[in-house]
Structures are given as structure tokens and as C-alpha cells.
Design a protein around this motif. Structure first.
Motif, PDB file in Angstrom:
ATOM      1  N   UNK A 118      41.029  29.377  32.473  1.00 21.39           N
ATOM      2  CA  UNK A 118      41.785  28.230  31.998  1.00 21.39           C
ATOM      3  C   UNK A 118      43.171  28.549  31.518  1.00 21.39           C
ATOM      4  N   UNK A 119      43.533  29.845  31.457  1.00 18.61           N
ATOM      5  CA  UNK A 119      44.875  30.210  30.992  1.00 18.61           C
ATOM      6  C   UNK A 119      45.882  29.996  32.114  1.00 18.61           C
ATOM      7  N   UNK A 120      47.151  29.940  31.740  1.00 17.66           N
ATOM      8  CA  UNK A 120      48.207  29.799  32.738  1.00 17.66           C
ATOM      9  C   UNK A 120      48.442  31.129  33.425  1.00 17.66           C
ATOM     10  N   UNK A 121      48.723  31.056  34.704  1.00 14.51           N
ATOM     11  CA  UNK A 121      49.081  32.264  35.447  1.00 14.51           C
ATOM     12  C   UNK A 121      50.476  32.700  35.040  1.00 14.51           C
ATOM     13  N   UNK A 122      50.781  33.964  35.242  1.00 17.21           N
ATOM     14  CA  UNK A 122      52.118  34.431  34.923  1.00 17.21           C
ATOM     15  C   UNK A 122      53.092  34.046  36.030  1.00 17.21           C
ATOM     16  N   UNK A 123      52.616  33.889  37.247  1.00 22.20           N
ATOM     17  CA  UNK A 123      53.468  33.509  38.377  1.00 22.20           C
ATOM     18  C   UNK A 123      52.793  32.364  39.124  1.00 22.20           C
ATOM     19  N   UNK A 169      44.303  29.794  35.744  1.00 24.96           N
ATOM     20  CA  UNK A 169      43.388  30.811  36.257  1.00 24.96           C
ATOM     21  C   UNK A 169      41.970  30.258  36.202  1.00 24.96           C
ATOM     22  N   UNK A 170      41.239  30.396  37.287  1.00 25.45           N
ATOM     23  CA  UNK A 170      39.831  30.005  37.333  1.00 25.45           C
ATOM     24  C   UNK A 170      39.052  31.264  37.664  1.00 25.45           C
ATOM     25  N   UNK A 171      38.307  31.779  36.692  1.00 22.71           N
ATOM     26  CA  UNK A 171      37.557  33.009  36.908  1.00 22.71           C
ATOM     27  C   UNK A 171      36.399  32.794  37.863  1.00 22.71           C
ATOM     28  N   UNK A 172      36.047  33.858  38.558  1.00 18.93           N
ATOM     29  CA  UNK A 172      34.947  33.852  39.523  1.00 18.93           C
ATOM     30  C   UNK A 172      33.795  34.697  38.984  1.00 18.93           C
ATOM     31  N   UNK A 173      32.581  34.318  39.297  1.00 18.19           N
ATOM     32  CA  UNK A 173      31.416  35.166  39.032  1.00 18.19           C
ATOM     33  C   UNK A 173      31.138  35.905  40.336  1.00 18.19           C
ATOM     34  N   UNK A 174      31.295  37.217  40.318  1.00 14.62           N
ATOM     35  CA  UNK A 174      31.142  38.032  41.523  1.00 14.62           C
ATOM     36  C   UNK A 174      30.514  39.365  41.121  1.00 14.62           C
ATOM     37  N   UNK A 175      30.098  40.172  42.107  1.00 16.61           N
ATOM     38  CA  UNK A 175      29.467  41.450  41.782  1.00 16.61           C
ATOM     39  C   UNK A 175      30.297  42.294  40.810  1.00 16.61           C
ATOM     40  N   UNK A 209      41.079  35.691  40.185  1.00 19.09           N
ATOM     41  CA  UNK A 209      41.266  35.754  41.634  1.00 19.09           C
ATOM     42  C   UNK A 209      42.110  36.937  42.104  1.00 19.09           C
ATOM     43  N   UNK A 210      43.129  37.309  41.347  1.00 15.81           N
ATOM     44  CA  UNK A 210      43.999  38.422  41.753  1.00 15.81           C
ATOM     45  C   UNK A 210      43.244  39.743  41.763  1.00 15.81           C
ATOM     46  N   UNK A 211      42.533  40.040  40.685  1.00 15.29           N
ATOM     47  CA  UNK A 211      41.757  41.284  40.616  1.00 15.29           C
ATOM     48  C   UNK A 211      40.624  41.274  41.641  1.00 15.29           C
ATOM     49  N   UNK A 212      39.956  40.146  41.786  1.00 14.22           N
ATOM     50  CA  UNK A 212      38.843  40.044  42.734  1.00 14.22           C
ATOM     51  C   UNK A 212      39.321  40.336  44.150  1.00 14.22           C
ATOM     52  N   UNK A 213      40.418  39.721  44.552  1.00 12.44           N
ATOM     53  CA  UNK A 213      40.925  39.921  45.912  1.00 12.44           C
ATOM     54  C   UNK A 213      41.288  41.386  46.155  1.00 12.44           C
TER      55      UNK A 213
END
Length: 118
Positions: free
Chosen positions: A49-54, A59-65, A91-95
Motif C-alpha cells: 500500500x505504500x507509494x512507489x519511489x518511481x 506497491x501491492x505485495x505478492x505472496x510467492x515462494x 513486484x520489483x524484487x519478485x521479478x
């Protein structure tokens, strides 16, 4: 102070919320994306829910491995992982972590045998 959290994703059965609660609504990447996150206590600072820096937006967090190696799993196998093996990812770290995991998995595969001509 934590950003206000957005409602859970459509179709959430409680799994996403359980992962976010365990992560305190913050990305749990500690470097699998290729960044050290050293200036943020060795953990990505992005919160749900925080604002992205760019780029604006939120930001919408994902539940992933949680295990970066499991990020290379096919989607249907990753979706079947138990909650204890999931983590919150921005999303940035996940990708970035998923791309690195897939490259690593591909490099570990033996080269394919050439097809015989006759």
C-alpha cells in the motif's frame, strides 16, 4: 509509521492475508533480487500500500515462494506450496529474483541432445 493497507486481492482465501501478517506487510526480500538492501536493515523497505519511489501508484505485495530457488517452479506448483514456504515480495524484487532463479535453473540443466537427422 506503516502505510494503510489496501484490501486483499480479489479471490483471496486468507492465504495472502496470512503471508502479509507474518511479513508485517513488508517485502521480505533480503537480497535475492540482486540488491543488498543494506541501507534498509538487509530487507527491502517496500510495504503493501505504500507509494512507489518511481512511477507513482501503490506497491501491492505478492505472496510467492520464500526460497528463491522455488521461484523457478511452474506457476501451478508454486501455487500449491504451503503457507510456511511463502513470503511477501514487492513486484520489483519478485521479478528480479524470479528471473535470476530461472536463469540459474536453466544453467543447471544438461544441454539438450541434438535431434538425429536419420
Amino acid at each position: 509509521m506503516s502505510a494503510p493497507t489496501a484490501p486483499p486481492p480479489l479471490g483471496d482465501t486468507g492465504l495472502w492475508q496470512a503471508v502479509m501478517t507474518a511479513a508485517d506487510d513488508r517485502c521480505q526480500c533480503s537480497g535475492a533480487c540482486g540488491k543488498s538492501h543494506a541501507k534498509d536493515g538487509d530487507r527491502c523497505p517496500r510495504e503493501d500500500g505504500s507509494h512507489r519511489t518511481h512511477g507513482g501508484g501503490r506497491v501491492r505485495l505478492l505472496a510467492a515462494p520464500a526460497d528463491p530457488a522455488d521461484l523457478a517452479l511452474p506457476d501451478h506448483r508454486a501455487a500449491a506450496l504451503p503457507p510456511a514456504r511463502l513470503a511477501a515480495w514487492c513486484p520489483t524484487c519478485h521479478h528480479a529474483a524470479r528471473t535470476a532463479a530461472r536463469k540459474s535453473a536453466a544453467a543447471a540443466q544438461p544441454p539438450a541432445e541434438p535431434a538425429a537427422l536419420f
